[in-house]
Design an enzyme around this catalytic site. Structure first.
Site, mmCIF file in Angstrom:
data_model
loop_
_atom_site.group_PDB
_atom_site.id
_atom_site.type_symbol
_atom_site.label_atom_id
_atom_site.label_comp_id
_atom_site.label_asym_id
_atom_site.label_seq_id
_atom_site.Cartn_x
_atom_site.Cartn_y
_atom_site.Cartn_z
ATOM 1 N N GLU A 189 0.822 -1.205 0.000
ATOM 2 C CA GLU A 189 0.000 0.000 0.000
ATOM 3 C C GLU A 189 0.863 1.265 0.000
ATOM 4 O OE1 GLU A 189 -3.089 0.496 -0.468
ATOM 5 O OE2 GLU A 189 -3.826 -1.565 -0.368
ATOM 6 N N TYR B 71 -6.476 6.263 4.875
ATOM 7 C CA TYR B 71 -6.673 5.290 3.796
ATOM 8 C C TYR B 71 -5.888 4.004 4.055
ATOM 9 C CZ TYR B 71 -5.840 2.780 -0.475
ATOM 10 O OH TYR B 71 -5.709 1.770 -1.385
ATOM 11 N N ASP C 208 -9.947 6.028 -1.943
ATOM 12 C CA ASP C 208 -8.828 6.599 -2.689
ATOM 13 C C ASP C 208 -9.360 7.194 -3.987
ATOM 14 O OD1 ASP C 208 -9.377 4.402 -4.277
ATOM 15 O OD2 ASP C 208 -7.321 3.668 -4.344
#
Length: 344
Positions: free
Chosen positions: A34, A117, A135
């Site tokens: 990520e 996020y 996102d």
């Protein structure tokens, strides 16, 4: 979107890409992927991820890694503070969580470099916590689905999307979040014509019905980047090249660089500037290159400077040594390629 949740999950199970960090739900793997995927395409990230995991397979290895080696592993991904924060977070996990990745959103978000996020993604994918990931891909899918002209650059729009998605979260929250992101990456794409015929949401999608996908999402215009003219000195002595660690705070801090000066300089100015490193033999022009950062644009003109003697031998390295051990930012990569050609 309630009516299409099941269809979206079925689509994801059938169509999801085989990505290395999806082979398990190890939070370390999901975390690293990520962070790497911020501002970087999946296709570009895969080799970086695989190399990173080969060298730093567990949290303790990341916590103890030498920073120069970490920067070398990250070389080319940009946004190098992301890598520094990875190490800071790994150290915190080792010291405060006995080396075990925390398993709740409230604890994950306390780690350096992790925002809403990323904490939502890890906690939902790895631990099944009821969290929503919002996102750019998710916002694009959402605004096209609803013909929603709210400005996605505004926090209240992101909150509205978050709250709506939270209200329809299925039990399989991790796959739902990944499905929405996947849909935005491979079907409801940001550039070009979306692949609506492949979309499991098309029967309910307002943009599909109205053929106006190009209107969404609405966001602020991009700010004009500050342009800076720079002169780059490619110092060569006995087939070795001068590189140094960048000490200035801010942009590219702590990475290696070729000497550089703000402004375009004349040949006489370059000779004078280069004389601080040793006796100048000759100077010739190399290439021009423009590198675009998030908020700045560097317009660079490079010069080869051949030195007959130097007063800082320890800062001159062979090309192979630089390639192996020093993290050069992408901004300087074209000049390094020119150096390799020059020294063949």
């Amino acid at each position: 979107m309630n009516s299409v949740v099941d269809e979206l999950l079925i689509w994801y199970e059938q169509q999801k890409r085989n990505l290395p960090w999806r082979n398990d739900i190890n939070p370390y793997h999901v975390w690293i992927s990520e962070i790497m995927l911020q501002q970087t395409r999946i296709e570009a990230v895969i080799p970086y991820y695989e190399r990173f995991m080969k060298e730093l397979p567990i949290i303790s290895s990341l916590a103890s890694v030498d920073e120069d080696f970490l920067m070398k592993l990250w070389e080319g991904l940009g946004y190098y503070n992301r890598a520094r924060n990875l190490k800071k977070a790994a150290i915190k996990i080792m010291n405060e969580y006995d080396g075990i990745f925390p398993n709740t959103y409230s604890e994950i978000i306390k780690l350096p470099g992790i925002g809403e996020y990323t904490a939502s993604a890890i906690s939902s994918i790895c631990f099944g916590e009821k969290q929503v990931t919002v996102d750019g891909n998710v916002m694009r899918v959402f605004t096209r689905f609803y013909n929603d002209s709210s400005n996605i650059s505004k926090n209240n729009t992101k909150k509205k999307i978050h709250d709506k998605l939270l209200s329809i979260l299925p039990v399989d929250v991790g796959n739902f979040n990944q499905a929405l992101m996947e849909l935005g990456e491979v079907v409801c794409i940001p550039n070009g014509i979306p692949k609506c015929n492949d979309c499991p949401l098309r029967r309910s999608c307002q943009s599909y019905k109205n053929s106006n996908y190009f209107l969404y999402p609405v966001k602020d215009d991009k700010k004009v980047k500050e342009e800076i003219e720079m002169t780059i000195l490619l110092l060569i002595w006995k087939n070795k090249v001068f590189v140094r660690k960048r000490k200035q705070a801010g942009l590219l801090h702590g990475l290696y660089e070729f000497p550089n000066i703000v402004g375009y300089k004349s040949m006489s100015e370059i000779e004078k500037l280069s004389s601080q490193f040793g006796d100048v033999g000759s100077v010739k022009k190399s290439i021009c290159y423009t590198h675009v950062f998030t908020h700045k644009k560097w317009n660079m003109q490079a010069y080869f400077v051949f030195l007959e003697s130097v007063n800082c031998r320890s800062l001159f390295y062979s090309v192979s040594n630089i390639e192996k051990n020093f993290a050069l930012p992408t901004a300087f990569s074209p000049f390094f390629c020119q150096l390799k050609e020059e020294l063949k």
